[in-house]
Write a protein that holds these residues in place. Structure first.
Motif, PDB file in Angstrom:
ATOM      1  N   ARG A 102      44.821  44.320  25.205  1.00  8.47           N
ATOM      2  CA  ARG A 102      44.909  43.993  26.630  1.00  8.47           C
ATOM      3  C   ARG A 102      44.505  45.209  27.475  1.00  8.47           C
ATOM      4  N   LEU A 103      45.002  46.381  27.091  1.00  6.80           N
ATOM      5  CA  LEU A 103      44.714  47.592  27.844  1.00  6.80           C
ATOM      6  C   LEU A 103      43.229  47.939  27.790  1.00  6.80           C
ATOM      7  N   SER A 104      42.599  47.664  26.668  1.00  3.09           N
ATOM      8  CA  SER A 104      41.165  47.963  26.537  1.00  3.09           C
ATOM      9  C   SER A 104      40.337  47.130  27.515  1.00  3.09           C
ATOM     10  N   VAL A 105      40.748  45.879  27.736  1.00  2.00           N
ATOM     11  CA  VAL A 105      40.038  45.032  28.703  1.00  2.00           C
ATOM     12  C   VAL A 105      40.240  45.566  30.118  1.00  2.00           C
ATOM     13  N   ILE A 106      41.477  45.949  30.439  1.00  2.00           N
ATOM     14  CA  ILE A 106      41.782  46.463  31.781  1.00  2.00           C
ATOM     15  C   ILE A 106      41.011  47.754  32.051  1.00  2.00           C
ATOM     16  N   CYS A 107      40.970  48.636  31.069  1.00  2.00           N
ATOM     17  CA  CYS A 107      40.295  49.926  31.262  1.00  2.00           C
ATOM     18  C   CYS A 107      38.778  49.764  31.387  1.00  2.00           C
ATOM     19  N   THR A 108      38.191  48.908  30.559  1.00  2.00           N
ATOM     20  CA  THR A 108      36.738  48.728  30.631  1.00  2.00           C
ATOM     21  C   THR A 108      36.323  47.987  31.901  1.00  2.00           C
ATOM     22  N   ASP A 109      37.283  47.333  32.556  1.00  2.00           N
ATOM     23  CA  ASP A 109      36.992  46.693  33.843  1.00  2.00           C
ATOM     24  C   ASP A 109      36.669  47.705  34.934  1.00  2.00           C
ATOM     25  N   THR A 110      36.886  48.978  34.642  1.00  2.00           N
ATOM     26  CA  THR A 110      36.533  50.031  35.602  1.00  2.00           C
ATOM     27  C   THR A 110      35.053  49.944  35.964  1.00  2.00           C
ATOM     28  N   LEU A 111      34.232  49.611  34.977  1.00  4.22           N
ATOM     29  CA  LEU A 111      32.798  49.458  35.235  1.00  4.22           C
ATOM     30  C   LEU A 111      32.542  48.300  36.200  1.00  4.22           C
ATOM     31  N   PHE A 112      33.286  47.223  36.041  1.00  5.54           N
ATOM     32  CA  PHE A 112      33.145  46.074  36.945  1.00  5.54           C
ATOM     33  C   PHE A 112      33.535  46.467  38.372  1.00  5.54           C
ATOM     34  N   ILE A 113      34.617  47.223  38.509  1.00  2.00           N
ATOM     35  CA  ILE A 113      35.064  47.665  39.839  1.00  2.00           C
ATOM     36  C   ILE A 113      33.992  48.528  40.498  1.00  2.00           C
ATOM     37  N   TYR A 114      33.409  49.444  39.735  1.00  2.00           N
ATOM     38  CA  TYR A 114      32.341  50.288  40.268  1.00  2.00           C
ATOM     39  C   TYR A 114      31.125  49.450  40.681  1.00  2.00           C
ATOM     40  N   ALA A 115      30.781  48.452  39.857  1.00  6.01           N
ATOM     41  CA  ALA A 115      29.635  47.594  40.162  1.00  6.01           C
ATOM     42  C   ALA A 115      29.862  46.805  41.446  1.00  6.01           C
ATOM     43  N   VAL A 116      31.090  46.308  41.634  1.00  5.93           N
ATOM     44  CA  VAL A 116      31.412  45.589  42.867  1.00  5.93           C
ATOM     45  C   VAL A 116      31.271  46.520  44.071  1.00  5.93           C
ATOM     46  N   HIS A 117      31.725  47.749  43.918  1.00  8.52           N
ATOM     47  CA  HIS A 117      31.596  48.734  44.997  1.00  8.52           C
ATOM     48  C   HIS A 117      30.129  48.936  45.366  1.00  8.52           C
ATOM     49  N   GLU A 118      29.267  49.030  44.363  1.00  6.84           N
ATOM     50  CA  GLU A 118      27.836  49.213  44.607  1.00  6.84           C
ATOM     51  C   GLU A 118      27.214  47.974  45.257  1.00  6.84           C
ATOM     52  N   CYS A 119      27.665  46.789  44.851  1.00  5.45           N
ATOM     53  CA  CYS A 119      27.168  45.553  45.469  1.00  5.45           C
ATOM     54  C   CYS A 119      27.562  45.481  46.941  1.00  5.45           C
ATOM     55  N   CYS A 120      28.782  45.927  47.244  1.00  7.36           N
ATOM     56  CA  CYS A 120      29.237  45.933  48.648  1.00  7.36           C
ATOM     57  C   CYS A 120      28.404  46.881  49.502  1.00  7.36           C
ATOM     58  N   ARG A 121      27.915  47.944  48.909  1.00  7.64           N
ATOM     59  CA  ARG A 121      27.062  48.884  49.633  1.00  7.64           C
ATOM     60  C   ARG A 121      25.719  48.265  49.994  1.00  7.64           C
ATOM     61  N   CYS A 122      25.322  47.236  49.252  1.00  9.61           N
ATOM     62  CA  CYS A 122      24.023  46.603  49.491  1.00  9.61           C
ATOM     63  C   CYS A 122      24.063  45.582  50.614  1.00  9.61           C
ATOM     64  N   ILE A 123      25.269  45.239  51.066  1.00  4.11           N
ATOM     65  CA  ILE A 123      25.405  44.229  52.118  1.00  4.11           C
ATOM     66  C   ILE A 123      25.083  44.848  53.464  1.00  4.11           C
ATOM     67  N   ASN A 124      24.200  44.171  54.217  1.00  5.03           N
ATOM     68  CA  ASN A 124      23.850  44.701  55.535  1.00  5.03           C
ATOM     69  C   ASN A 124      24.971  44.430  56.529  1.00  5.03           C
ATOM     70  N   GLY A 125      24.914  45.077  57.656  1.00  2.00           N
ATOM     71  CA  GLY A 125      25.989  44.986  58.651  1.00  2.00           C
ATOM     72  C   GLY A 125      25.679  44.092  59.822  1.00  2.00           C
ATOM     73  N   LYS A 126      24.899  43.018  59.606  1.00  3.68           N
ATOM     74  CA  LYS A 126      24.530  42.135  60.708  1.00  3.68           C
ATOM     75  C   LYS A 126      25.735  41.409  61.292  1.00  3.68           C
TER      76      LYS A 126
END
Length: 521
Positions: A102-126
């Motif tokens: 269970r812990l291995s899944v939670i820890c490797t989700d760190t990459l998913f969190i970082y990817a979401v952060h990068e996707c949010c940076r791609c959103i324009n501010g219209k």
């Protein structure tokens, strides 16, 4: 994403991570034993035996990069409980083993969190908003980080989809940022972690060819053929070849590449999974069953020649249809190819930059889900997650997202069939669905309603369907004779919604007018 937005994003990430920790004692499926077995195989056996070992029925059937990932995890696992790494310890699940996996899944989700952060940076501010809760970036972060399907599939049912979707979303973000080689590298690596992502490869291939290998357009938006860059094609080819060589090269040297491919593509598992994924084939199977019953009542069919419960016995196996033509792997491949083709043509001839790429990616994922061979219900997440990025940009896409996400997430309910998890899945589904509807409705409040009355009625009917399947049906005598009925009803009803969302998105993409300026850009 602005520097001031890091606080709320960190709070969302920590909050969902805390929830994942609370789910550690929850029910887990046979996939838990699958990954424990893979830990044992890669830890104890030489590379030459990884794809031959068959002590357990859950043999290694993921690409080599995922096998190496399990190998790396196994060297941490031995400090928690060495017994989990014994190949012969089938169905071993000590408390330390459960905690580690269970812990291995939670820890490797760190990459998913970082990817979401990068996707949010791609959103324009219209669509700037004073209230942080109404900002498109905040809504997108919640839709991705707190995605209901990903939570129950990874942190209750048990899989590593978050880590893999992190690679995919990060590759999408890099393409949106015009960092094409990084995006291509990430996707190439992802393919050698899990081959299901091959279904969206056409979207990546065409977009990279159109936007990176051809470096300019004419004034009217058409492709400038003279702008073709041989250097860019060579660089992309090198990335694909080097990643493939690193992954498959050792098995090619050992002469085991055919065995690896046979494990990755087990066509003898049958058209549908034990629980039918809510796609075209679920409707096809249901139609065959209905025609069979009608044929028996009208004496058109001989009951002695019809196999009993051939498609509804809950088994993963090949089967033959009774009335309609039986479906072969080649037929599903052709159907999938035909279904994907229009979206690829649109990406080439009606380029719209990253938005067009995302539309094509979602349509490729949905088309493969609709017509693929032995599709798992969990594969719907491959379309829902990238569609989240489109849902905050346009009201029409937001409406499609609400239909697909609600229906697709509901179709995952049968994965959690134990009584203790019933209130958990209902509560999490309600919270996520209510937030999705309220946030997107608020975001597009100045436009027409996101759903029409018919779509609203369809989604509301999911409530009585759940009440019947979970409460009423188990109390009836039908449960003994027709145990598959709740699964069949869920699959078929959700298949209608998924099919509708697929068609609606396709019509939207095909009929959308693209200005000359958009093409030129």
């Amino acid at each position: 994403m602005a520097a001031g937005g890091r606080g709320w994003f960190r709070a969302l990430a920590l909050g969902v991570s805390f929830l994942k920790c609370l789910l550690i004692p929850a029910y887990y499926s046979t996939d838990f034993e699958v990954h424990r077995n893979w830990l044992a195989i890669t830890h104890n056996l030489p590379l030459s035996q990884w794809y031959y070992e068959a002590t357990s029925e859950w043999t290694l059937d993921y690409p080599p990069f995922f096998a190496w990932f399990e190998y790396a995890l196994s060297h941490i696992a031995k400090y928690f409980d060495p017994q989990m790494l014994v190949v012969e310890n089938l169905n071993y699940a000590s408390r330390a083993t459960v905690f580690f996996q269970r812990l291995s899944v939670i820890c490797t989700d760190t990459l998913f969190i970082y990817a979401v952060h990068e996707c949010c940076r791609c959103i324009n501010g219209k669509r700037a908003a004073k209230d942080i809760l109404e900002k498109p970036t905040f809504i997108l972060a919640v839709l991705l980080l707190w995605n209901f399907g990903l939570l129950i599939v990874d942190h209750i049912h048990f899989q590593y989809n978050g880590f893999l979707f992190g690679l995919m979303l990060l590759s999408v973000a890099r393409l949106c940022q015009k960092r094409y080689l990084e995006g291509a590298l990430l996707f190439a690596v992802l393919l050698h972690f899990k081959h299901i992502y091959m279904y969206v490869a056409p979207a990546y291939g065409v977009y990279l060819l159109r936007s990176y290998c051809f470096t300019a357009n004419n004034a009217d938006g058409s492709l400038k053929w003279r702008s073709f860059s041989f250097l860019h094609v060579t660089l992309l080819g090198l990335i694909v070849c080097l990643v493939s060589a690193l992954s498959l090269g050792p098995f090619l040297v050992l002469g085991q590449l055919p065995q690896v491919i046979a494990r990755l593509f087990p066509f003898k598992r049958g058209l549908c999974h034990a629980y039918w994924a809510p796609n075209f084939w679920a409707l096809y199977n249901a139609m065959d069953k209905a025609l069979t019953i009608l044929g028996l009542k009208c004496n058109f069919l001989d009951g002695n020649k019809i196999p009993k419960a051939s498609m509804t016995g809950g088994l993963v196996q090949e089967f033959q249809h009774t009335v309609l033509p039986s479906v072969t792997p080649l037929a599903t491949l052709i159907c999938t190819f035909i279904a994907i083709l229009p979206s690829v043509f649109c990406l080439w001839f009606k380029p719209q930059g990253p938005r067009g790429f995302l539309q094509c990616l979602v349509l490729c994922a949905l088309s493969s889900f609709m017509f693929g061979w032995h599709v798992h219900e969990k594969a719907i997440l491959l379309a829902i997650l990238p569609l989240s990025l489109l849902s905050i940009q346009r009201a029409k896409d937001a409406g499609i997202y609400l239909i697909l996400a609600t229906t697709g997430h509901f179709s995952l309910f049968p994965l959690l069939f134990t009584p203790p998890e019933l209130p958990i899945k209902i509560l999490l589904m309600l919270l996520f669905t209510v937030y999705s509807f309220s946030s997107l409705k608020s975001l597009f409040r100045r436009e027409k309603p996101l759903l029409n009355w018919l779509e609203t009625i369809y989604l509301i009917q999911l409530v009585p369907l759940e009440i019947f399947c979970e409460i009423i049906f188990p109390l009836t005598p039908w449960k003994q004779h027709f145990p598959f009925v709740p699964l069949l009803l869920t699959s078929v009803y959700c298949a209608l919604g998924v099919t509708y969302a697929w068609l609606k998105l396709y019509i939207s993409v095909l009929t959308e007018r693209v200005s000359v300026r958009q093409k030129a850009e």
